[in-house]
Design an enzyme around this catalytic site. Structure first.
Site, short mmCIF file in Angstrom:
data_model
loop_
_atom_site.label_atom_id
_atom_site.label_comp_id
_atom_site.label_asym_id
_atom_site.label_seq_id
_atom_site.Cartn_x
_atom_site.Cartn_y
_atom_site.Cartn_z
N CYS A 105 9.30 98.56 49.27
CA CYS A 105 9.15 98.53 47.80
C CYS A 105 10.13 99.48 47.13
O CYS A 105 10.69 99.18 46.07
CB CYS A 105 7.73 98.91 47.40
SG CYS A 105 6.47 97.76 47.96
N ASP B 106 9.66 80.12 26.49
CA ASP B 106 8.42 79.41 26.11
C ASP B 106 7.20 79.95 26.87
O ASP B 106 6.14 79.36 26.82
CB ASP B 106 8.58 77.91 26.37
CG ASP B 106 8.95 77.61 27.84
OD1 ASP B 106 9.05 78.56 28.65
OD2 ASP B 106 9.14 76.42 28.16
C1 BEZ Z 1 6.74 98.54 52.26
O1 BEZ Z 1 7.06 98.50 51.08
O2 BEZ Z 1 7.44 99.10 53.11
C2 BEZ Z 1 5.44 97.86 52.70
C3 BEZ Z 1 4.39 97.78 51.82
C4 BEZ Z 1 3.21 97.17 52.23
C5 BEZ Z 1 3.11 96.67 53.52
C6 BEZ Z 1 4.19 96.75 54.38
C7 BEZ Z 1 5.36 97.34 53.97
#
Ligand code: BEZ
Length: 241
Positions: free
Chosen positions: A51, A143
């Site tokens: 992330c 929209d």
């Molecule tokens: C990650 O962002 O590394 C991750 C997040 C949730 C589960 C597995 C990986």
């Protein structure tokens, strides 16, 4: 998991508590000071490595998306305070100076938004056993309707080159005449939509080639990109209404 927002469906309005303040989702979609198109994407969890790389890429590329007429908004199932602290990590991990995080992150600690939009991944659970959001991404038109959904597992970071490619494809094909073939990249030849007559395609695009096939049907057709002088101007096709 079912994605509750089907292609073409209008997004519901919902209250957003974000790193850029509180607002209703539709107000963000309609914000006249921002581009009319929106990318809305979910993250499983703050302070996780994949992330963090994704968000860093989004911060780095936010201006490129804006240049295409698309703004961004993210969601993760933690609080605004956690998002704000994590944002600093994201910027530092990317080597960026300062604290300019250029799009809002929605806090969804109770998973109410992710759940109502069908974005939870029942197979990915946090330490408390709660389901986490998948890596969902919607391209939302002016929209407020869903133009594209992509869905990746938590273990696979999204390919944001592909997101840019999707945007180009959706904008180009909005004329109802052309479509983009497999592995199409900006500048490659375009397919002609199978329901469009030869003459209509030839009026709009140059270099139509019909590929002969055993059935004899003339449906595998390519045209040059772009043809008409106005299409040489990127602004001419980037924000269809
Ligand atoms: C990650 O962002 O590394 C991750 C997040 C949730 C589960 C597995 C990986």
């Amino acid at each position: 998991m079912d994605f509750k927002i089907q292609l073409g469906a209008e997004f519901p309005n919902f209250f957003c508590d974000t790193t850029h303040g509180q607002f209703n989702f539709h107000d963000y979609l309609d914000d006249q000071e921002l581009p009319a198109w929106t990318i809305f994407f979910s993250h499983p969890k703050d302070f996780t490595p994949v992330c963090t790389t994704e968000l860093g890429t989004c911060v780095e590329w936010a201006q490129a998306f804006m240049n295409k007429g698309v703004k961004m908004i993210g969601l993760s199932c933690d609080s605004v305070d956690e998002h704000l602290a994590w944002s600093q990590d994201v910027l530092a991990a990317k080597g960026f100076e300062g604290d300019n995080f250029n799009f809002p992150l929605i806090a969804d600690p109770k998973r109410e938004i992710a759940s109502s939009l069908g974005m939870l991944d029942p197979n990915e659970r946090d330490a408390a056993g709660l389901p986490m959001p998948a890596r969902g991404l919607f391209l939302i038109g002016p929209d407020k309707r869903n133009k594209c959904t992509i869905l990746y597992p938590a273990t696979t970071g999204r390919n944001f080159y592909e997101v840019l490619r999707i945007i180009d494809s959706v904008f180009l094909s909005s004329d109802g005449v052309v479509t983009t073939p497999a592995n199409w990249q900006d500048g490659d030849r375009l397919c002609v939509h199978h329901q469009v007559a030869h003459e209509v395609a030839q009026e709009r695009y140059a270099g139509m080639e019909i590929i002969p096939v055993p059935s004899g049907y003339e449906y595998v057709r390519f045209v040059d990109y772009p043809m008409m002088p106005e299409q040489m101007d990127p602004g001419a096709y980037q924000q269809p209404s």
